[in-house]
Design a protein around this motif. Structure first.
Motif, mmCIF file in Angstrom:
data_model
loop_
_atom_site.group_PDB
_atom_site.id
_atom_site.type_symbol
_atom_site.label_atom_id
_atom_site.label_comp_id
_atom_site.label_asym_id
_atom_site.label_seq_id
_atom_site.Cartn_x
_atom_site.Cartn_y
_atom_site.Cartn_z
ATOM 1 N N ALA A 99 14.077 0.319 -9.067
ATOM 2 C CA ALA A 99 14.454 1.730 -8.912
ATOM 3 C C ALA A 99 14.907 2.322 -10.244
ATOM 4 O O ALA A 99 14.602 3.477 -10.563
ATOM 5 N N ASP A 100 15.650 1.546 -11.028
ATOM 6 C CA ASP A 100 16.073 2.029 -12.350
ATOM 7 C C ASP A 100 14.858 2.277 -13.252
ATOM 8 O O ASP A 100 14.823 3.255 -14.008
ATOM 9 N N ALA A 101 13.865 1.381 -13.164
ATOM 10 C CA ALA A 101 12.649 1.563 -13.980
ATOM 11 C C ALA A 101 11.899 2.814 -13.538
ATOM 12 O O ALA A 101 11.388 3.573 -14.373
ATOM 13 N N VAL A 102 11.834 3.056 -12.218
ATOM 14 C CA VAL A 102 11.159 4.256 -11.705
ATOM 15 C C VAL A 102 11.887 5.517 -12.150
ATOM 16 O O VAL A 102 11.256 6.533 -12.498
ATOM 17 N N ARG A 103 13.224 5.478 -12.155
ATOM 18 C CA ARG A 103 13.999 6.639 -12.599
ATOM 19 C C ARG A 103 13.678 6.975 -14.064
ATOM 20 O O ARG A 103 13.459 8.138 -14.413
ATOM 21 N N ALA A 104 13.607 5.943 -14.904
ATOM 22 C CA ALA A 104 13.282 6.168 -16.317
ATOM 23 C C ALA A 104 11.855 6.698 -16.471
ATOM 24 O O ALA A 104 11.596 7.614 -17.268
ATOM 25 N N LEU A 105 10.919 6.132 -15.682
ATOM 26 C CA LEU A 105 9.530 6.594 -15.737
ATOM 27 C C LEU A 105 9.420 8.050 -15.302
ATOM 28 O O LEU A 105 8.720 8.851 -15.942
ATOM 29 N N ASP A 127 11.697 10.387 -15.428
ATOM 30 C CA ASP A 127 12.268 11.255 -16.469
ATOM 31 C C ASP A 127 11.269 11.492 -17.598
ATOM 32 O O ASP A 127 11.114 12.620 -18.079
ATOM 33 N N VAL A 128 10.597 10.410 -18.006
ATOM 34 C CA VAL A 128 9.600 10.541 -19.080
ATOM 35 C C VAL A 128 8.434 11.417 -18.627
ATOM 36 O O VAL A 128 7.963 12.286 -19.375
ATOM 37 N N LEU A 129 7.958 11.203 -17.393
ATOM 38 C CA LEU A 129 6.827 11.995 -16.883
ATOM 39 C C LEU A 129 7.185 13.472 -16.795
ATOM 40 O O LEU A 129 6.363 14.345 -17.134
ATOM 41 N N ARG A 130 8.403 13.762 -16.338
ATOM 42 C CA ARG A 130 8.809 15.172 -16.244
ATOM 43 C C ARG A 130 8.899 15.814 -17.620
ATOM 44 O O ARG A 130 8.521 16.972 -17.814
ATOM 45 N N GLN A 131 9.384 15.051 -18.598
ATOM 46 C CA GLN A 131 9.468 15.576 -19.960
ATOM 47 C C GLN A 131 8.074 15.838 -20.517
ATOM 48 O O GLN A 131 7.822 16.880 -21.147
ATOM 49 N N LYS A 132 7.161 14.881 -20.286
ATOM 50 C CA LYS A 132 5.786 15.060 -20.754
ATOM 51 C C LYS A 132 5.114 16.251 -20.066
ATOM 52 O O LYS A 132 4.350 16.990 -20.692
ATOM 53 N N GLU A 133 5.402 16.423 -18.782
ATOM 54 C CA GLU A 133 4.824 17.544 -18.047
ATOM 55 C C GLU A 133 5.324 18.872 -18.601
ATOM 56 O O GLU A 133 4.552 19.831 -18.754
ATOM 57 N N ASP A 134 6.600 18.934 -18.921
ATOM 58 C CA ASP A 134 7.151 20.151 -19.525
ATOM 59 C C ASP A 134 6.513 20.422 -20.887
ATOM 60 O O ASP A 134 6.162 21.574 -21.201
ATOM 61 N N ASP A 135 6.346 19.368 -21.687
ATOM 62 C CA ASP A 135 5.720 19.528 -23.008
ATOM 63 C C ASP A 135 4.279 20.014 -22.870
ATOM 64 O O ASP A 135 3.833 20.896 -23.623
ATOM 65 N N LYS A 173 0.833 -1.212 0.000
ATOM 66 C CA LYS A 173 0.000 0.000 0.000
ATOM 67 C C LYS A 173 0.862 1.255 0.000
ATOM 68 O O LYS A 173 0.556 2.241 -0.688
ATOM 69 N N ASN A 174 1.937 1.219 0.782
ATOM 70 C CA ASN A 174 2.845 2.372 0.815
ATOM 71 C C ASN A 174 3.497 2.581 -0.560
ATOM 72 O O ASN A 174 3.622 3.720 -1.037
ATOM 73 N N ARG A 175 3.923 1.476 -1.175
ATOM 74 C CA ARG A 175 4.506 1.582 -2.520
ATOM 75 C C ARG A 175 3.496 2.160 -3.509
ATOM 76 O O ARG A 175 3.827 3.016 -4.321
ATOM 77 N N GLN A 176 2.276 1.631 -3.417
ATOM 78 C CA GLN A 176 1.240 2.086 -4.343
ATOM 79 C C GLN A 176 0.933 3.567 -4.153
ATOM 80 O O GLN A 176 0.778 4.319 -5.120
ATOM 81 N N ALA A 177 0.843 3.993 -2.888
ATOM 82 C CA ALA A 177 0.571 5.412 -2.609
ATOM 83 C C ALA A 177 1.680 6.303 -3.155
ATOM 84 O O ALA A 177 1.417 7.349 -3.768
ATOM 85 N N GLU A 178 2.935 5.895 -2.939
ATOM 86 C CA GLU A 178 4.052 6.691 -3.442
ATOM 87 C C GLU A 178 4.108 6.677 -4.975
ATOM 88 O O GLU A 178 4.497 7.663 -5.595
ATOM 89 N N PHE A 179 3.705 5.550 -5.563
ATOM 90 C CA PHE A 179 3.698 5.474 -7.029
ATOM 91 C C PHE A 179 2.677 6.440 -7.624
ATOM 92 O O PHE A 179 2.975 7.175 -8.574
ATOM 93 N N PHE A 180 1.464 6.458 -7.051
ATOM 94 C CA PHE A 180 0.442 7.387 -7.545
ATOM 95 C C PHE A 180 0.833 8.836 -7.270
ATOM 96 O O PHE A 180 0.511 9.743 -8.055
ATOM 97 N N ALA A 181 1.521 9.061 -6.143
ATOM 98 C CA ALA A 181 2.009 10.416 -5.854
ATOM 99 C C ALA A 181 3.024 10.848 -6.904
ATOM 100 O O ALA A 181 3.050 12.010 -7.331
ATOM 101 N N LEU A 182 3.866 9.909 -7.336
ATOM 102 C CA LEU A 182 4.841 10.217 -8.389
ATOM 103 C C LEU A 182 4.142 10.515 -9.711
ATOM 104 O O LEU A 182 4.553 11.423 -10.453
ATOM 105 N N LEU A 183 3.073 9.776 -10.026
ATOM 106 C CA LEU A 183 2.341 10.031 -11.268
ATOM 107 C C LEU A 183 1.711 11.420 -11.261
ATOM 108 O O LEU A 183 1.676 12.104 -12.285
ATOM 109 N N GLN A 184 1.196 11.836 -10.099
ATOM 110 C CA GLN A 184 0.553 13.146 -10.009
ATOM 111 C C GLN A 184 1.558 14.287 -9.987
ATOM 112 O O GLN A 184 1.306 15.364 -10.534
ATOM 113 N N ASN A 185 2.698 14.037 -9.353
ATOM 114 C CA ASN A 185 3.711 15.094 -9.242
ATOM 115 C C ASN A 185 5.100 14.462 -9.372
ATOM 116 O O ASN A 185 5.741 14.113 -8.374
#
Length: 339
Positions: free
Chosen positions: A94-100, A102-110, A64-76
């Motif tokens: 962790a490497d997969a999360v780092r790549a995700l 980076d992509v989310l931040r790029q999409k947010e900037d776009d 549940k903690n992982r899931q909450a932090e994952f959704f928090a990362l998706l939102q911000n």
């Protein structure tokens, strides 16, 4: 409970392994013919159940903690959220999360850049629409003050051209507002008859050009709760359609009634109507249908914008039409009692 089971299902092989170890221990006790077999077996089972329950609680809370932090990362998807989530994962995850991230931040900037462009475009369209009203106002002034100096046919044509230009400008302006992120509606109780008369005055040259008679069955005290500019635009599109597709001895009828707990404004014409095959699509963007020569020059935006505006104003539009006999459009308003 169902959510917890979904979280535990990924650990099912390990939990089954614990159960298998318990079964093997019980089997060894049975083979050894221990005198306290049942007592030992009971103790082992109770300890295993407690151990099993503890593991389940820890795993569920961890997921549940992982899931909450994952959704928090998706939102911000900022660096802080990324690092917080990575601490709960192994190296590969962790490497997969780092790549995700980076992509989310790029999409947010776009998206931010596109939102800025859209806002700038909206401001330009609104500015242009207001600026173009200046020469239109000048044309109106000249027609009103120099009408006697112009031949009647010329003044009528200029009136017609001015009204068509005004109609297209209003369409473009309201299209930009409907698609924009900011709305500036002002809801208030307003007289229906006054609103209709203002719309008819705007379309007076077109009504006179085609000699369309107007019949009104709306009482002076009838009122609705809506936005004045938005409702005028919506009714303007309905009148424009009625004028554009008028038939022989044309007329437009307005009636205001209460049906089924809602106030309904009926707008009916005796024009060319709409074919049955076209009715499901008349509110689609750009749809012009197969209803005669007049629709070949149509943009298909009038009823689409009317429907979009109705949605913004929380109104309901319904259409009934018979080919060759006219069209009736119902505009349903929710009843809001005036305090």
């Amino acid at each position: 409970m169902k959510q917890n089971f979904k979280l535990l299902i990924q650990y099912l092989p390990w939990l089954l392994l614990i159960a298998a170890v318990d079964c093997f221990a019980a089997f060894l006790l049975w083979l050894s013919d221990a005198k306290a077999f049942f007592a030992l077996l009971t103790a082992i089972l109770l300890a295993s159940l407690l151990f099993f329950a503890g593991i389940c609680i820890v795993l569920v809370q961890r997921e549940k903690n992982r899931q909450a932090e994952f959704f928090a990362l998706l939102q911000n998807p900022n660096v802080y959220q990324e690092e917080t989530l990575k601490k709960m994962l192994n190296t590969v995850q962790a490497d997969a999360v780092r790549a995700l991230a980076d992509v989310l931040r790029q999409k947010e900037d776009d998206c931010g850049k596109e939102r800025a462009k859209l806002t700038e475009y909206e401001k330009y369209v609104e500015s242009w629409a207001h600026e173009i009203k200046t020469p239109l106002s000048l044309l109106t002034f000249l027609l009103d003050n120099r009408r006697d100096e112009l031949p009647e046919t010329v003044s009528r044509k200029l009136d017609y051209i001015r009204n068509r230009m005004q109609g297209y400008i209003d369409q473009m302006l309201f299209y930009a507002r409907l698609k924009g992120m900011q709305k500036d509606y002002l809801f208030e109780h307003m007289p229906v008859l006054e609103c209709i008369e203002e719309v008819l005055e705007d379309y007076r040259p077109l009504l006179e050009e085609k000699r369309i008679r107007v019949f009104m069955q709306v009482s002076e005290d009838a009122s609705v709760y809506s936005d004045c500019r938005g409702l005028r635009f919506l009714l303007g599109q309905l009148v424009s359609n009625a004028v554009k597709y008028s038939g022989i001895d044309p007329e437009i009828r307005f009636a205001f009634v209460r049906q089924g707990g809602v106030d309904v404004l009926l707008v009916r014409d005796n024009g060319i109507g709409i074919k049955v095959c076209d009715l499901p699509y008349i509110f689609a963007e750009g749809f012009t249908g197969d209803s005669g020569e007049g629709r070949k020059q149509a943009t298909g935006m009038g009823l689409y914008l009317a429907k979009e505006m109705a949605g913004d104003l929380k109104l309901t539009l319904t259409v009934e039409s018979e080919w060759g006999k006219g069209t009736e459009i119902r505009v349903a308003f929710p009843v809001v009692e005036e305090k």
